[in-house]
Design an enzyme around this catalytic site. Sequence first.
Site, PDB file in Angstrom:
ATOM      1  N   SER A  72      13.529  93.900  54.166  1.00 38.78           N
ATOM      2  CA  SER A  72      14.828  93.563  54.749  1.00 38.78           C
ATOM      3  C   SER A  72      15.561  94.836  55.190  1.00 38.78           C
ATOM      4  O   SER A  72      15.033  95.575  56.023  1.00 38.78           O
ATOM      5  CB  SER A  72      15.622  92.741  53.726  1.00 38.78           C
ATOM      6  OG  SER A  72      16.594  91.972  54.360  1.00 38.78           O
ATOM      7  N   ASP A 168      32.874  98.261  49.628  1.00 42.22           N
ATOM      8  CA  ASP A 168      33.694  98.699  50.769  1.00 42.22           C
ATOM      9  C   ASP A 168      32.821  99.295  51.876  1.00 42.22           C
ATOM     10  O   ASP A 168      32.974  98.945  53.048  1.00 42.22           O
ATOM     11  CB  ASP A 168      34.737  99.731  50.330  1.00 42.22           C
ATOM     12  CG  ASP A 168      35.834  99.091  49.478  1.00 42.22           C
ATOM     13  OD1 ASP A 168      36.056  97.872  49.628  1.00 42.22           O
ATOM     14  OD2 ASP A 168      36.445  99.797  48.655  1.00 42.22           O
ATOM     15  N   HIS A 227      12.422  84.504  52.389  1.00 40.52           N
ATOM     16  CA  HIS A 227      12.768  85.886  52.748  1.00 40.52           C
ATOM     17  C   HIS A 227      12.304  86.894  51.689  1.00 40.52           C
ATOM     18  O   HIS A 227      11.871  87.990  52.028  1.00 40.52           O
ATOM     19  CB  HIS A 227      14.288  85.989  52.961  1.00 40.52           C
ATOM     20  CG  HIS A 227      14.749  87.358  53.359  1.00 40.52           C
ATOM     21  ND1 HIS A 227      14.213  88.045  54.439  1.00 40.52           N
ATOM     22  CD2 HIS A 227      15.696  88.181  52.824  1.00 40.52           C
ATOM     23  CE1 HIS A 227      14.804  89.222  54.544  1.00 40.52           C
ATOM     24  NE2 HIS A 227      15.710  89.328  53.575  1.00 40.52           N
TER      25      HIS A 227
END
Length: 248
Positions: A72, A168, A227
């Site tokens: 990924s 963040d 996945h």
Amino acid sequence: VLLHGLFGSRANLHAVAKALVRGGSGRVLTLDARNHGTSPHSPLMTYEAMSLDVQHLLTGLGITKCILLGHSMGGKTAMTLALQRPDLVERLISVDISPTSTTPISEFSSYISAMKSVKIPDGLPRSAARQLADDQLRPVVQHPQLRQFLLTNLVEVEGHYVWRVNLDAISHHLVDIMNFPVFHKPYPGPALFLGGSDSPYISSQDYPEIQRLFPKADVHYIAGAGHIVHQDKFEEFITAVLNFLPPP
């Protein structure tokens, strides 16, 4: 060298590393991406930056050539490194990801918002803290397997429960993480794109771009895998990887 995906850590690939070594792969290295696991946090979270992290690690360890396997986000980092520095990469395995833009960003944004809004009182035992976090994530993250995966990032630091991933930086760079940098010069080495047959992440629409950047690529699907191919069909995954490695 094994590179994990978004919200993961090198622990996700420990079983894979052990099985590859048992299968005769030679030495295997697993690492935490920046802003993940126990790696340092940084406000920058691009594939160019993550590729440089791996390059610096290889240099520091005196590794002049390696076989890169990435899942990924880790697959996109591996592709970026192979395209930037083909001299360092003997061959490449991209697990369930293409060199194109991936899923809608909104899904991941909602996971990050849900993780940020988890509130856990200090001093709870770990099992109770996990249960509480699970309950708070459930309305947004319906899939239990995905919640368990996200919860691997909940850690206790000096009596407070925090997320060890840098939420963040990840949310700030979601567009970069879902996209793929622009490259013009292809990677000349052997490449394997190993997808799950039940996952949409390597589709026939991606074949022209895979072919353009990785002219020696093979695309192979593992039947019945989603996945997280290495978790869904572990034995088949290990066999496919070992078959692609050069003879010892």
